[in-house]
Design an enzyme around this catalytic site. Sequence first.
Site, PDB file in Angstrom:
ATOM      1  N   LYS A   1      -0.224  29.478  -2.817  1.00 32.82           N
ATOM      2  CA  LYS A   1       0.676  28.446  -2.301  1.00 32.82           C
ATOM      3  C   LYS A   1       1.088  27.538  -3.464  1.00 32.82           C
ATOM      4  CE  LYS A   1       0.747  25.516   1.837  1.00 32.82           C
ATOM      5  NZ  LYS A   1      -0.121  24.798   2.774  1.00 32.82           N
TER       6      LYS A   1
HETATM    7  C1  E4P Z   1       1.791  23.480   5.350  1.00 34.53           C
HETATM    8  O1  E4P Z   1       1.351  24.587   5.048  1.00 34.53           O
HETATM    9  C2  E4P Z   1       0.976  22.269   5.441  1.00 34.53           C
HETATM   10  O2  E4P Z   1      -0.374  22.623   5.308  1.00 34.53           O
HETATM   11  C3  E4P Z   1       1.079  21.576   6.753  1.00 34.53           C
HETATM   12  O3  E4P Z   1       1.735  22.331   7.737  1.00 34.53           O
HETATM   13  C4  E4P Z   1       1.354  20.127   6.715  1.00 34.53           C
HETATM   14  O4  E4P Z   1       1.293  19.617   8.035  1.00 34.53           O
HETATM   15  P1  E4P Z   1       1.155  18.064   8.357  1.00 34.53           P
HETATM   16  O5  E4P Z   1       2.489  17.449   8.108  1.00 34.53           O
HETATM   17  O6  E4P Z   1       0.777  18.030   9.801  1.00 34.53           O
HETATM   18  O7  E4P Z   1       0.104  17.531   7.433  1.00 34.53           O
END
Ligand code: E4P
Length: 220
Positions: A87
């Site tokens: 990622k």
């Molecule tokens: C994406 O992969 C992130 O981990 C995530 O979806 C962020 O979500 P949040 O805005 O609820 O922290």
Amino acid sequence: MKFFIDTANLAQIKEAHEMGVLDGVTTNPSLMAKEGITGHDNIINHYKAICEITDGDVSAEVIATTYDEIVAEGLALAKLHERIVVKVPMIKDGIKAIKYFTSKGIKTNCTLVFSAGQALLAAKAGATYVSPFVGRLDDVSTDGIQLIEDIRLIFDNYGYETQILAASVRHPMHIIQCAKIGSDVITGPLSAIAALLKHPLTDTGLAQFLADYQKGANKA
Ligand code: E4P
């Protein structure tokens, strides 16, 4: 549409996996910290533990922000398990690194995407997944779901194979809206996925069926 769970909580990952609907896991440094997983070695071991539970892709986020360091960290993460997806943040060096990982056959998830232009760049670099953050856009009075629709249109126009991974999904309506648009994947908390089960007419209908069955059984 694939369902990923957005957590580093092993019990919740197991629960979603046992429901039979889990296609993968996304994590980020904040989710790791939330579970008390800190320090390089503990984080690495935690990724391995997650890979043991799910048979889908597991996104492991790099901390590095410069090209050489992203490449080194990503290569090490990719070696942990065949299902690890590196990622990478949506920054210039991140795009360059995604291009490099793609050339080496390493799967990537371009994260922190908040515009169609960013998603287009990630697709051009060959990212496996692009993660537009729906909920965080909604949080600042911008239509997160509209972004998913725009990216779907752009990717379909040109046949990009990059999968749209609608991230920061917060509730069941986000999931339904993403499915209507044709998002390839959603990732969200277990609560949003489990909420899809719920309908009051299901509960009252089932209660009635069981009561009527019992009446019949009592007569027999
Ligand atoms: C994406 O992969 C992130 O981990 C995530 O979806 C962020 O979500 P949040 O805005 O609820 O922290």
